[in-house]
Design a protein around this motif. Structure first.
Motif, PDB file in Angstrom:
ATOM      1  N   ARG A 140       4.713  -0.739  -2.277  1.00  0.00           N
ATOM      2  CA  ARG A 140       4.188  -1.480  -3.414  1.00  0.00           C
ATOM      3  C   ARG A 140       3.714  -2.889  -3.057  1.00  0.00           C
ATOM      4  O   ARG A 140       3.253  -3.618  -3.925  1.00  0.00           O
ATOM      5  CB  ARG A 140       5.257  -1.576  -4.514  1.00  0.00           C
ATOM      6  N   ALA A 141       3.850  -3.285  -1.829  1.00  0.00           N
ATOM      7  CA  ALA A 141       3.331  -4.585  -1.403  1.00  0.00           C
ATOM      8  C   ALA A 141       1.855  -4.427  -1.018  1.00  0.00           C
ATOM      9  O   ALA A 141       1.241  -3.389  -1.261  1.00  0.00           O
ATOM     10  CB  ALA A 141       4.160  -5.129  -0.248  1.00  0.00           C
ATOM     11  N   GLY A 142       1.287  -5.449  -0.418  1.00  0.00           N
ATOM     12  CA  GLY A 142      -0.122  -5.399  -0.061  1.00  0.00           C
ATOM     13  C   GLY A 142      -0.363  -4.864   1.336  1.00  0.00           C
ATOM     14  O   GLY A 142       0.545  -4.809   2.170  1.00  0.00           O
TER      15      GLY A 142
ATOM     16  N   LYS B 208      -2.647  -3.631   8.315  1.00  0.00           N
ATOM     17  CA  LYS B 208      -1.199  -3.639   8.529  1.00  0.00           C
ATOM     18  C   LYS B 208      -0.517  -4.120   7.255  1.00  0.00           C
ATOM     19  O   LYS B 208      -1.152  -4.702   6.365  1.00  0.00           O
ATOM     20  CB  LYS B 208      -0.825  -4.533   9.714  1.00  0.00           C
ATOM     21  N   ALA B 209       0.759  -3.878   7.176  1.00  0.00           N
ATOM     22  CA  ALA B 209       1.518  -4.218   5.973  1.00  0.00           C
ATOM     23  C   ALA B 209       1.678  -5.724   5.833  1.00  0.00           C
ATOM     24  O   ALA B 209       1.935  -6.425   6.814  1.00  0.00           O
ATOM     25  CB  ALA B 209       2.882  -3.550   6.011  1.00  0.00           C
ATOM     26  N   ASP B 210       1.542  -6.205   4.601  1.00  0.00           N
ATOM     27  CA  ASP B 210       1.846  -7.599   4.325  1.00  0.00           C
ATOM     28  C   ASP B 210       3.345  -7.841   4.400  1.00  0.00           C
ATOM     29  O   ASP B 210       3.799  -8.893   4.838  1.00  0.00           O
ATOM     30  CB  ASP B 210       1.320  -7.962   2.929  1.00  0.00           C
ATOM     31  N   ASP B 211       4.129  -6.854   3.984  1.00  0.00           N
ATOM     32  CA  ASP B 211       5.591  -6.950   3.986  1.00  0.00           C
ATOM     33  C   ASP B 211       6.141  -5.923   4.970  1.00  0.00           C
ATOM     34  O   ASP B 211       6.283  -4.741   4.653  1.00  0.00           O
ATOM     35  CB  ASP B 211       6.130  -6.692   2.576  1.00  0.00           C
ATOM     36  N   GLY B 212       6.444  -6.379   6.191  1.00  0.00           N
ATOM     37  CA  GLY B 212       6.919  -5.462   7.227  1.00  0.00           C
ATOM     38  C   GLY B 212       8.228  -4.790   6.881  1.00  0.00           C
ATOM     39  O   GLY B 212       8.472  -3.643   7.261  1.00  0.00           O
ATOM     40  N   GLY B 213       9.101  -5.498   6.149  1.00  0.00           N
ATOM     41  CA  GLY B 213      10.374  -4.914   5.767  1.00  0.00           C
ATOM     42  C   GLY B 213      10.190  -3.733   4.827  1.00  0.00           C
ATOM     43  O   GLY B 213      10.833  -2.687   4.984  1.00  0.00           O
ATOM     44  N   ALA B 214       9.305  -3.885   3.825  1.00  0.00           N
ATOM     45  CA  ALA B 214       9.035  -2.783   2.895  1.00  0.00           C
ATOM     46  C   ALA B 214       8.337  -1.627   3.603  1.00  0.00           C
ATOM     47  O   ALA B 214       8.584  -0.455   3.305  1.00  0.00           O
ATOM     48  CB  ALA B 214       8.189  -3.294   1.729  1.00  0.00           C
ATOM     49  N   TRP B 215       7.471  -1.949   4.552  1.00  0.00           N
ATOM     50  CA  TRP B 215       6.742  -0.916   5.293  1.00  0.00           C
ATOM     51  C   TRP B 215       7.703  -0.051   6.105  1.00  0.00           C
ATOM     52  O   TRP B 215       7.491   1.150   6.267  1.00  0.00           O
ATOM     53  CB  TRP B 215       5.712  -1.575   6.206  1.00  0.00           C
ATOM     54  N   ALA B 216       8.773  -0.667   6.598  1.00  0.00           N
ATOM     55  CA  ALA B 216       9.754   0.088   7.396  1.00  0.00           C
ATOM     56  C   ALA B 216      10.450   1.155   6.571  1.00  0.00           C
ATOM     57  O   ALA B 216      10.990   2.121   7.129  1.00  0.00           O
ATOM     58  CB  ALA B 216      10.786  -0.873   7.981  1.00  0.00           C
ATOM     59  N   ASP B 217      10.425   1.020   5.237  1.00  0.00           N
ATOM     60  CA  ASP B 217      11.136   1.961   4.370  1.00  0.00           C
ATOM     61  C   ASP B 217      10.304   3.163   3.958  1.00  0.00           C
ATOM     62  O   ASP B 217      10.844   4.114   3.381  1.00  0.00           O
ATOM     63  CB  ASP B 217      11.607   1.248   3.091  1.00  0.00           C
ATOM     64  N   VAL B 218       8.985   3.135   4.176  1.00  0.00           N
ATOM     65  CA  VAL B 218       8.129   4.224   3.690  1.00  0.00           C
ATOM     66  C   VAL B 218       7.748   5.157   4.830  1.00  0.00           C
ATOM     67  O   VAL B 218       7.671   4.753   5.992  1.00  0.00           O
ATOM     68  CB  VAL B 218       6.849   3.687   3.001  1.00  0.00           C
ATOM     69  N   ARG B 219       7.528   6.408   4.472  1.00  0.00           N
ATOM     70  CA  ARG B 219       7.127   7.426   5.445  1.00  0.00           C
ATOM     71  C   ARG B 219       5.990   8.263   4.865  1.00  0.00           C
ATOM     72  O   ARG B 219       6.057   8.704   3.716  1.00  0.00           O
ATOM     73  CB  ARG B 219       8.311   8.352   5.774  1.00  0.00           C
ATOM     74  N   PHE B 220       4.930   8.446   5.649  1.00  0.00           N
ATOM     75  CA  PHE B 220       3.853   9.346   5.265  1.00  0.00           C
ATOM     76  C   PHE B 220       3.080   9.731   6.521  1.00  0.00           C
ATOM     77  O   PHE B 220       3.174   9.055   7.559  1.00  0.00           O
ATOM     78  CB  PHE B 220       2.921   8.711   4.223  1.00  0.00           C
ATOM     79  N   GLU B 221       2.340  10.796   6.436  1.00  0.00           N
ATOM     80  CA  GLU B 221       1.607  11.299   7.597  1.00  0.00           C
ATOM     81  C   GLU B 221       0.593  10.267   8.087  1.00  0.00           C
ATOM     82  O   GLU B 221      -0.182   9.720   7.310  1.00  0.00           O
ATOM     83  CB  GLU B 221       0.885  12.603   7.238  1.00  0.00           C
ATOM     84  N   GLY B 222       0.627  10.001   9.372  1.00  0.00           N
ATOM     85  CA  GLY B 222      -0.322   9.070   9.964  1.00  0.00           C
ATOM     86  C   GLY B 222       0.099   7.611   9.906  1.00  0.00           C
ATOM     87  O   GLY B 222      -0.657   6.737  10.331  1.00  0.00           O
ATOM     88  N   ARG B 223       1.291   7.333   9.407  1.00  0.00           N
ATOM     89  CA  ARG B 223       1.754   5.946   9.298  1.00  0.00           C
ATOM     90  C   ARG B 223       1.947   5.327  10.673  1.00  0.00           C
ATOM     91  O   ARG B 223       2.557   5.916  11.553  1.00  0.00           O
ATOM     92  CB  ARG B 223       3.075   5.902   8.524  1.00  0.00           C
TER      93      ARG B 223
END
Length: 435
Positions: A221-223, A181-196
């Motif tokens: 770009r986070a962990g 899972k994303a280390d930075d949930g806020g940054a993860w909310a901004d990205v989109r890709f297949e299977g996310r």
């Protein structure tokens, strides 16, 4: 007929989002203090059809800080924040960050915000720093490593990416399967890709490498946190909410047992059914004590929510993460007599809006009445509950403390009720398909 916040209302809750958490808060402010809330969703949705407890301010996506500030400025102008306090309740982690980054501007607009710094937020909400704090305090957390998703990962070939990630996972001593899972949930909310997804279950080095490269290629770009999977069904999951005042005391604590979570992509981690047993166990006291120690170490102010899981193999509670806000399905608190608005008004309101009595669940007493909060049918909740949770459901139904956060008697509308009835009908098939 649309509802507007009365001009003579002394305080206005401003709630971002349009989901279960936003509606629950609007309901709780109305139920506790008769307040009409200002709800700021991305768009008008069926969760607020015909509502009589909130004025809606749809603003579109709330991702870019400049746009969020402009949107909240317009809301403050309409609500006359210059003459009455606006209690700001950000519904998502990335919005909490934006709010703290721009505390001064928002305060000048009339918003009241917990006294927190970005560093405090990072230490609690960024998982690698949160786990470091757990290590320091002797709180159990999953064995974990962090995979860097820098741009060089997207440019590497499959073999090199797999080799580097495999070495890191093996060095950390993780065993399969692993949770990613994303280390930075806020940054993860901004990205989109297949299977996310919000949470991934990986069974091999190749699975982790493929996910990391896709995330990096999409601009994340986070962990990525890679950690041991804690054994057990959803019924082993726990949710702990704590409220800590600006003077340092824990005003309230409420622990709920999850029966079943949503497993649909993007909704993982959202509990569909939660129970509060009558008995206060020694394990509950341990969990609350550990959560309190974490907030004391952070010098936290306001609400925080901890996700935990009781390891089915060892029986020990494992802290998974901390959210810097009320959780989406926090209504189990209110169902058990714990309306979080009591603490919010006492801490952020003035004399004419503060709650008239201290929070009724600080601390929770033995033999408190059992309760449940369900967004699925009772039959479906019984199906997935363990034996003790079934007993709690039965007793809560008998006592009238089994509640649906969407079904507020003072705010019923036939279209909204029909919509949620249809959603419940779909829940059984969706849960079955996702498990």
């Amino acid at each position: 007929m649309s509802v507007t916040v009365p001009s003579d209302q002394p305080l206005v809750p401003v709630i971002t989002g349009g989901d279960l958490g936003a509606y629950s808060l609007a309901r709780e402010f109305h139920e506790q203090a008769g307040l009409i809330s200002a709800v700021v969703p991305t768009s008008v949705n069926r969760n607020f059809t015909g509502t009589r407890i909130a004025q809606l301010f749809p603003v579109g996506p709330m991702l870019e800080p400049k746009k969020v500030l402009a949107d909240l400025s317009r809301v403050a102008d309409v609500l006359e924040g210059h003459r009455r306090p606006l209690l700001l309740m950000p519904g998502y982690d990335h919005l909490v960050r934006i709010v703290l980054d721009h505390r001064e501007e928002l305060t000048e607009l009339g918003y009241r915000i917990p006294e927190l710094t970005v560093d405090q937020l990072d230490r609690g909400a960024l998982k690698d720093r949160f786990y470091a704090l757990c290590e320091q305090l002797g709180v159990r957390y999953p064995r974990t490593t962090t995979v860097d998703c820098g741009p060089e990962l997207a440019d590497s070939n499959d073999a090199d990416a797999r080799s580097a990630i495999a070495a890191q996972i093996d060095t950390a001593g993780l065993s399969w399967p692993v949770v990613v899972k994303a280390d930075d949930g806020g940054a993860w909310a901004d990205v989109r890709f297949e299977g996310r997804r919000k949470v991934h279950l990986a069974h091999s080095h190749d699975d982790v490498a493929r996910l990391a490269r896709r995330a990096s290629g999409a601009g994340y770009r986070a962990g990525l946190i890679v950690q041991d999977y804690v054994a057990g069904a959803d019924s082993q999951l726990r949710i702990l909410h704590l409220f800590r005042s600006r003077t340092g005391g824990i005003r309230s604590a409420g622990l709920g047992e999850v029966i079943i979570e949503d497993h649909a992509p993007g909704l993982e981690g959202n509990a569909r059914a939660i129970v509060v047993p009558a008995e206060v166990t020694e394990q509950e006291r341990q969990i609350t004590s550990q959560g309190t120690a974490l907030l004391e170490a952070l010098d936290w102010h306001g609400f925080a929510m901890f996700d935990l899981k009781v390891d089915a193999d060892t029986g020990e509670p494992v802290f998974l993460e901390m959210n810097p806000r009320l959780g989406r399905h926090h209504f189990y608190l209110t169902a058990s007599g714990i309306n979080p608005v009591v603490d919010l008004l006492a801490e952020f309101g003035d004399d004419d809006t503060a709650a008239p009595s201290p929070s009724p669940f600080a601390p929770r007493q033995p033999h408190q009445r059992p309760a449940a909060s369900l967004t699925i049918s009772q039959a479906l909740a019984h199906r997935y509950a363990n034996e003790s949770q079934r007993r709690t459901l039965t007793e809560a139904k008998r006592l009238g403390t089994l509640q649906d956060p969407w079904d507020y008697p003072a705010d019923r509308h036939w279209q909204r009720r029909l919509y949620h009835w249809v959603q419940r009908r779909r829940s059984a098939a969706d849960l079955e398909a996702s498990r």
